[in-house]
Design a protein around this motif. Structure first.
Motif, PDB file in Angstrom:
ATOM      1  N   PRO A 184     -14.551 -27.212  -0.261  1.00  0.00           N
ATOM      2  CA  PRO A 184     -14.836 -28.619  -0.192  1.00  0.00           C
ATOM      3  C   PRO A 184     -15.208 -29.213  -1.578  1.00  0.00           C
ATOM      4  N   GLY A 185     -15.129 -28.340  -2.448  1.00  0.00           N
ATOM      5  CA  GLY A 185     -15.315 -29.025  -3.949  1.00  0.00           C
ATOM      6  C   GLY A 185     -16.684 -29.078  -4.318  1.00  0.00           C
ATOM      7  N   VAL A 186     -17.706 -28.768  -3.507  1.00  0.00           N
ATOM      8  CA  VAL A 186     -19.121 -28.878  -3.776  1.00  0.00           C
ATOM      9  C   VAL A 186     -19.879 -27.516  -4.470  1.00  0.00           C
ATOM     10  N   THR A 187     -20.380 -27.780  -5.555  1.00  0.00           N
ATOM     11  CA  THR A 187     -20.939 -26.974  -6.357  1.00  0.00           C
ATOM     12  C   THR A 187     -22.395 -27.308  -6.643  1.00  0.00           C
ATOM     13  N   PHE A 188     -23.352 -26.214  -6.685  1.00  0.00           N
ATOM     14  CA  PHE A 188     -24.712 -26.423  -7.137  1.00  0.00           C
ATOM     15  C   PHE A 188     -24.960 -25.377  -8.029  1.00  0.00           C
ATOM     16  N   SER A 189     -26.034 -25.574  -8.864  1.00  0.00           N
ATOM     17  CA  SER A 189     -26.316 -24.601  -9.838  1.00  0.00           C
ATOM     18  C   SER A 189     -27.653 -23.789  -9.646  1.00  0.00           C
ATOM     19  N   ILE A 190     -27.639 -22.683  -9.906  1.00  0.00           N
ATOM     20  CA  ILE A 190     -28.989 -21.891 -10.078  1.00  0.00           C
ATOM     21  C   ILE A 190     -29.234 -21.224 -11.365  1.00  0.00           C
TER      22      ILE A 190
END
Length: 469
Positions: A271-277
């Motif tokens: 989906p091309g969705v990225t989040f950062s931790i």
């Protein structure tokens, strides 16, 4: 000890230490914690089993600290935290959650009944177990099949060899065909190797190696079975034969399908969705996959009767041990993998040269045997990653132009994990279960006499047939 190692590292070439290390500037001393934790896993259970049983988590944490503390002292706490988060979130967590899911789900599948341990029955059970190993993992297949195999042979005078060949085939060789089968292959999947790549490229090798080993078993078991029948009185059977086989915990098969679907879905849905931790990018499809792993395991606990798990001897001890040890291993591997990525410009240049032909091409036989030899005594999952990186670490090229090299690394890590009790996690689990069940299992070196007599010649044949490049 920490101050001493820090001083040594300060004398080594300075490094740009962060989550992505430059291996060209690292000194070889950074590999010492990795060597230390692997030697601890190999030797402590033999030399100090009581201390190992109670303090293995602390020992793993000690070796990990020998990487993280010098890293924090030299480059600051953010660099150490960044390196830890990077390896934890992108590799360790998906790896351990898959093992947790398969371990939990397989522990809810119970096989009732008792067959007669004839050579044909035993060969059939080993074949079924080897086939299951690539579907529910070598750990799962070992847990599901070991007790039916033991019950079938508990009235035989000669039954040690049955368990030894069970370790060969079910706990190791059979897991070579999917990333679900053996931890090294799942790490390859996490690095970008297609899910069905091993199915296509290791099928012939696995059928050959597994077929030779199974044929040797049938010959040996037939000889011993006839000797028992001709020269000895029958022993009383503590579990009388009951050919009516029943499988309970059927919902767990559907849950295994859910785990497989989650892996395939994560590989195809982008989906091309990225989040950062903590600065580490997490792709949405991978987060969903890991959540499904946990949900499937929890569903298995809810849907499986406690009686079935108790009959299977299910406990959390084995997966807890693996989780603690691999947390330390993954952290200790960070600088080692960086040095291997540096290739001929890094401190492992001689090792790179050893697996290369004079013209610079990969020596597949060397990759097969070096990966396998280390996997025999060290854990095969990190060994796979070491040689994966040594071969370039780029999955697209390894799956195509380097397919033979990747096949050699994959098969060496999976097959030769059977060479000793410590080569693969299920080996020692099966050993402990069989010993508790009254089987007089061979010692550490006694087992290696078996593997040396059966497996090593088989691997030599496989080298000439498949890995002469």
């Amino acid at each position: 000890m920490l101050k001493l190692l820090t001083a040594v590292l300060l004398l080594a070439p300075q490094a740009a230490l962060a989550a992505d290390l430059d291996g060209r500037t690292l000194g070889a001393a950074w590999a010492l914690p990795f060597v230390g934790i692997l030697l601890s896993i190999a030797l402590f259970p033999l030399l100090a089993p009581h201390a190992w049983e109670h303090h293995q988590g602390k020992i793993a944490a000690f070796w990990a600290a020998l990487v993280l503390v010098p890293l924090a002292l030299l480059k600051g706490l953010p660099a150490a935290v960044g390196a830890s988060l990077h390896v934890a979130l992108l590799e360790y967590v998906p790896f351990i959650l898959l093992l947790f899911a398969l371990f939990t789900i397989a522990g809810g599948i119970r096989i009732k009944g008792n067959l007669h341990g004839s050579p044909l029955t035993n060969a059939t059970l080993l074949l079924i177990g080897a086939g299951l190993a690539s579907v529910i993992g070598t750990t799962g297949a070992s847990m599901v099949m070991i007790r039916p195999v033991m019950r079938a042979n508990d009235n035989r005078r000669y039954n040690v060899h049955v368990i030894v060949f069970f370790i060969f085939l079910v706990s190791n060789i059979g897991g070579a065909l999917t990333p679900l089968g053996d931890p090294p292959l799942f790490l390859g999947f996490l690095r970008g190797v297609d899910f069905f790549w091993t199915t296509r490229h290791l099928l012939a090798e696995t059928l050959f190696v597994g077929g030779v080993v199974l044929a040797v078993f049938v010959v040996l078991d037939t000889i011993l079975y006839r000797r028992e029948r001709d020269y000895f009185r029958p022993l009383p059977d503590p579990t009388p034969d009951n050919p009516r086989i029943q499988v309970t915990g059927g919902a767990n098969f559907a849950l295994i399908g859910v785990v497989i679907a989650a892996i395939l879905f994560s590989a195809s849905w982008k989906p091309g969705v990225t989040f950062s931790i903590g600065g580490v990018p997490i792709e949405l499809q991978n987060a969903v996959r890991d959540i499904v792993f946990v949900a499937a395991a929890l569903a298995s606990l809810a849907l499986t009767s406690p009686e079935d798990r108790e009959a299977n001897g299910f406990s959390w001890g084995p997966i807890a041990e693996v989780a603690k040890l691999f947390a330390g291993i993954f952290l200790c591997m960070v600088p080692v993998l960086a040095m291997l990525r540096a290739g001929l410009e890094g401190p492992f240049a001689q090792l790179v040269a050893l697996v290369s032909n004079p013209d610079g091409s990969a020596n597949t036989a060397a990759y097969f045997w070096l990966t396998g030899a280390l996997s025999s005594f060290l854990d095969n999952a990190p060994t796979y990653l070491v040689f994966f990186e040594l071969a370039g670490g780029e999955p697209r090229s390894l799956m195509t132009t380097g397919a033979l090299t990747l096949a050699a690394i994959s098969s060496g890590a999976v097959y030769m994990g059977a060479n000793s009790y410590i080569g693969n996690a299920p080996n020692f689990m099966v050993y402990a279960i069989a010993k508790d069940g009254g089987v007089k299992m061979p010692s550490f070196f006694g087992y290696m006499l078996w593997s040396g007599a059966v497996l090593v010649p088989t691997f030599v044949l496989a080298t000439f047939v498949f890995f002469r490049g």
